[in-house]
Design a protein around this motif. Structure first.
Motif, PDB file in Angstrom:
ATOM      1  N   ILE A 150      65.513  70.301  56.020  1.00 43.39           N
ATOM      2  CA  ILE A 150      66.324  69.746  57.113  1.00 43.39           C
ATOM      3  C   ILE A 150      66.716  70.858  58.074  1.00 43.39           C
ATOM      4  O   ILE A 150      66.595  70.728  59.290  1.00 43.39           O
ATOM      5  CB  ILE A 150      67.582  69.044  56.557  1.00 43.39           C
ATOM      6  CG1 ILE A 150      67.158  67.878  55.674  1.00 43.39           C
ATOM      7  CG2 ILE A 150      68.507  68.596  57.681  1.00 43.39           C
ATOM      8  CD1 ILE A 150      68.280  67.258  54.887  1.00 43.39           C
ATOM      9  N   VAL A 151      67.202  71.980  57.522  1.00 44.91           N
ATOM     10  CA  VAL A 151      67.635  73.134  58.317  1.00 44.91           C
ATOM     11  C   VAL A 151      67.193  74.406  57.611  1.00 44.91           C
ATOM     12  O   VAL A 151      67.291  74.516  56.394  1.00 44.91           O
ATOM     13  CB  VAL A 151      69.180  73.155  58.466  1.00 44.91           C
ATOM     14  CG1 VAL A 151      69.642  74.416  59.164  1.00 44.91           C
ATOM     15  CG2 VAL A 151      69.668  71.945  59.218  1.00 44.91           C
ATOM     16  N   MET A 207      64.536  79.592  65.360  1.00 45.59           N
ATOM     17  CA  MET A 207      64.683  78.306  66.031  1.00 45.59           C
ATOM     18  C   MET A 207      66.158  78.028  66.285  1.00 45.59           C
ATOM     19  O   MET A 207      66.981  78.163  65.385  1.00 45.59           O
ATOM     20  CB  MET A 207      64.076  77.185  65.190  1.00 45.59           C
ATOM     21  CG  MET A 207      62.589  77.353  64.927  1.00 45.59           C
ATOM     22  SD  MET A 207      61.565  77.387  66.409  1.00 45.59           S
ATOM     23  CE  MET A 207      61.665  75.698  66.932  1.00 45.59           C
ATOM     24  N   ASN A 208      66.489  77.644  67.511  1.00 45.67           N
ATOM     25  CA  ASN A 208      67.852  77.301  67.876  1.00 45.67           C
ATOM     26  C   ASN A 208      67.798  76.016  68.697  1.00 45.67           C
ATOM     27  O   ASN A 208      67.266  76.015  69.803  1.00 45.67           O
ATOM     28  CB  ASN A 208      68.496  78.433  68.667  1.00 45.67           C
ATOM     29  CG  ASN A 208      69.958  78.196  68.937  1.00 45.67           C
ATOM     30  OD1 ASN A 208      70.559  77.296  68.365  1.00 45.67           O
ATOM     31  ND2 ASN A 208      70.530  78.996  69.804  1.00 45.67           N
ATOM     32  N   GLU A 235      60.903  85.227  59.252  1.00 45.82           N
ATOM     33  CA  GLU A 235      59.602  84.563  59.089  1.00 45.82           C
ATOM     34  C   GLU A 235      59.684  83.399  58.105  1.00 45.82           C
ATOM     35  O   GLU A 235      59.084  82.343  58.335  1.00 45.82           O
ATOM     36  CB  GLU A 235      58.555  85.584  58.654  1.00 45.82           C
ATOM     37  CG  GLU A 235      58.222  86.580  59.744  1.00 45.82           C
ATOM     38  CD  GLU A 235      57.407  87.771  59.265  1.00 45.82           C
ATOM     39  OE1 GLU A 235      57.097  87.843  58.048  1.00 45.82           O
ATOM     40  OE2 GLU A 235      57.083  88.626  60.094  1.00 45.82           O
ATOM     41  N   ALA A 236      60.418  83.569  57.002  1.00 46.61           N
ATOM     42  CA  ALA A 236      60.567  82.489  56.018  1.00 46.61           C
ATOM     43  C   ALA A 236      61.320  81.313  56.628  1.00 46.61           C
ATOM     44  O   ALA A 236      60.939  80.155  56.438  1.00 46.61           O
ATOM     45  CB  ALA A 236      61.280  83.001  54.772  1.00 46.61           C
ATOM     46  N   ALA A 237      62.381  81.585  57.370  1.00 48.36           N
ATOM     47  CA  ALA A 237      63.142  80.512  58.012  1.00 48.36           C
ATOM     48  C   ALA A 237      62.266  79.750  59.001  1.00 48.36           C
ATOM     49  O   ALA A 237      62.324  78.516  59.063  1.00 48.36           O
ATOM     50  CB  ALA A 237      64.379  81.077  58.713  1.00 48.36           C
ATOM     51  N   ASP A 238      61.447  80.462  59.763  1.00 48.42           N
ATOM     52  CA  ASP A 238      60.549  79.814  60.719  1.00 48.42           C
ATOM     53  C   ASP A 238      59.516  78.945  60.010  1.00 48.42           C
ATOM     54  O   ASP A 238      59.215  77.837  60.460  1.00 48.42           O
ATOM     55  CB  ASP A 238      59.841  80.853  61.589  1.00 48.42           C
ATOM     56  CG  ASP A 238      60.787  81.591  62.502  1.00 48.42           C
ATOM     57  OD1 ASP A 238      61.897  81.080  62.750  1.00 48.42           O
ATOM     58  OD2 ASP A 238      60.422  82.693  62.953  1.00 48.42           O
ATOM     59  N   ALA A 239      58.962  79.439  58.907  1.00 47.24           N
ATOM     60  CA  ALA A 239      57.959  78.680  58.151  1.00 47.24           C
ATOM     61  C   ALA A 239      58.589  77.465  57.466  1.00 47.24           C
ATOM     62  O   ALA A 239      57.990  76.388  57.433  1.00 47.24           O
ATOM     63  CB  ALA A 239      57.283  79.581  57.128  1.00 47.24           C
ATOM     64  N   LEU A 240      59.791  77.631  56.926  1.00 43.67           N
ATOM     65  CA  LEU A 240      60.471  76.526  56.254  1.00 43.67           C
ATOM     66  C   LEU A 240      60.911  75.448  57.245  1.00 43.67           C
ATOM     67  O   LEU A 240      60.900  74.261  56.932  1.00 43.67           O
ATOM     68  CB  LEU A 240      61.683  77.047  55.478  1.00 43.67           C
ATOM     69  CG  LEU A 240      61.384  77.803  54.191  1.00 43.67           C
ATOM     70  CD1 LEU A 240      62.609  78.586  53.741  1.00 43.67           C
ATOM     71  CD2 LEU A 240      60.933  76.844  53.107  1.00 43.67           C
ATOM     72  N   TYR A 241      61.288  75.851  58.427  1.00 45.12           N
ATOM     73  CA  TYR A 241      61.827  74.948  59.453  1.00 45.12           C
ATOM     74  C   TYR A 241      60.890  73.780  59.751  1.00 45.12           C
ATOM     75  O   TYR A 241      61.338  72.670  60.027  1.00 45.12           O
ATOM     76  CB  TYR A 241      62.102  75.753  60.724  1.00 45.12           C
ATOM     77  CG  TYR A 241      62.703  74.957  61.852  1.00 45.12           C
ATOM     78  CD1 TYR A 241      64.065  74.718  61.912  1.00 45.12           C
ATOM     79  CD2 TYR A 241      61.902  74.451  62.877  1.00 45.12           C
ATOM     80  CE1 TYR A 241      64.629  73.993  62.960  1.00 45.12           C
ATOM     81  CE2 TYR A 241      62.456  73.726  63.920  1.00 45.12           C
ATOM     82  CZ  TYR A 241      63.808  73.500  63.961  1.00 45.12           C
ATOM     83  OH  TYR A 241      64.355  72.782  64.986  1.00 45.12           O
ATOM     84  N   VAL A 242      59.593  74.013  59.697  1.00 45.75           N
ATOM     85  CA  VAL A 242      58.617  72.986  60.071  1.00 45.75           C
ATOM     86  C   VAL A 242      58.182  72.105  58.900  1.00 45.75           C
ATOM     87  O   VAL A 242      57.430  71.157  59.094  1.00 45.75           O
ATOM     88  CB  VAL A 242      57.368  73.618  60.740  1.00 45.75           C
ATOM     89  CG1 VAL A 242      57.752  74.316  62.023  1.00 45.75           C
ATOM     90  CG2 VAL A 242      56.667  74.565  59.792  1.00 45.75           C
ATOM     91  N   LEU A 243      58.638  72.396  57.688  1.00 47.77           N
ATOM     92  CA  LEU A 243      58.225  71.625  56.517  1.00 47.77           C
ATOM     93  C   LEU A 243      59.007  70.318  56.408  1.00 47.77           C
ATOM     94  O   LEU A 243      60.196  70.267  56.743  1.00 47.77           O
ATOM     95  CB  LEU A 243      58.420  72.457  55.243  1.00 47.77           C
ATOM     96  CG  LEU A 243      57.583  73.738  55.165  1.00 47.77           C
ATOM     97  CD1 LEU A 243      57.941  74.525  53.921  1.00 47.77           C
ATOM     98  CD2 LEU A 243      56.099  73.405  55.179  1.00 47.77           C
TER      99      LEU A 243
END
Length: 130
Positions: free
Chosen positions: A117-118, A22-23, A105-113
């Motif tokens: 915040i980031v 995500m950017n 994949e972890a960053a993408d999954a965490l991003y929506v929680l």
């Protein structure tokens, strides 16, 4: 030969995993530049191309900033991440995944929680001359 080849190509396109990060709230899809290395030292980083043609290098690390009061250990276990460093500035953490793909994949999954915040994988972009 063509009768066999076409279904294989279609199946590959349908079931291929799309890696993205995500950017600025937009998905940036990535295409691998080289095949996965068999050695451990080379598996720490992976090269990808963005749709713009820019080549990037992704490591196994990711940077995550959590909301105050978030249960960080819960997310470390859930996404199988290792804590490398907690920065003094807010709830900012440097984490490590098992592979560059797992970090994305972890960053993408965490991003929506809601507790996050980031969440951004560690990305290095090659500079290109104009």
């Amino acid at each position: 030969m063509r009768k066999i080849l076409l279904p294989l190509i279609v199946a590959n396109l349908l079931f291929a995993e799309s890696l993205y990060y995500m950017n600025n709230g937009k998905k940036v899809y990535l295409q691998p530049v080289e095949k996965r290395a068999a050695t451990r030292s080379l598996a720490r980083e992976r090269r990808f191309k963005e749709p713009s043609g820019a080549e990037i290098v992704v490591s196994k690390r990711l940077l995550v900033k959590f909301e105050a009061g978030a249960d960080v250990q819960k997310y470390l276990q859930r996404f199988r991440l290792k804590l490398l460093k907690k920065y003094r500035l807010g709830n900012l953490y440097l984490l490590e995944a098992s592979s560059p793909e797992a970090a994305i994949e972890a960053a993408d999954a965490l991003y929506v929680l809601p507790d996050v915040i980031v969440a951004q994988p560690d990305i290095a972009k090659k500079r290109q001359l104009r």
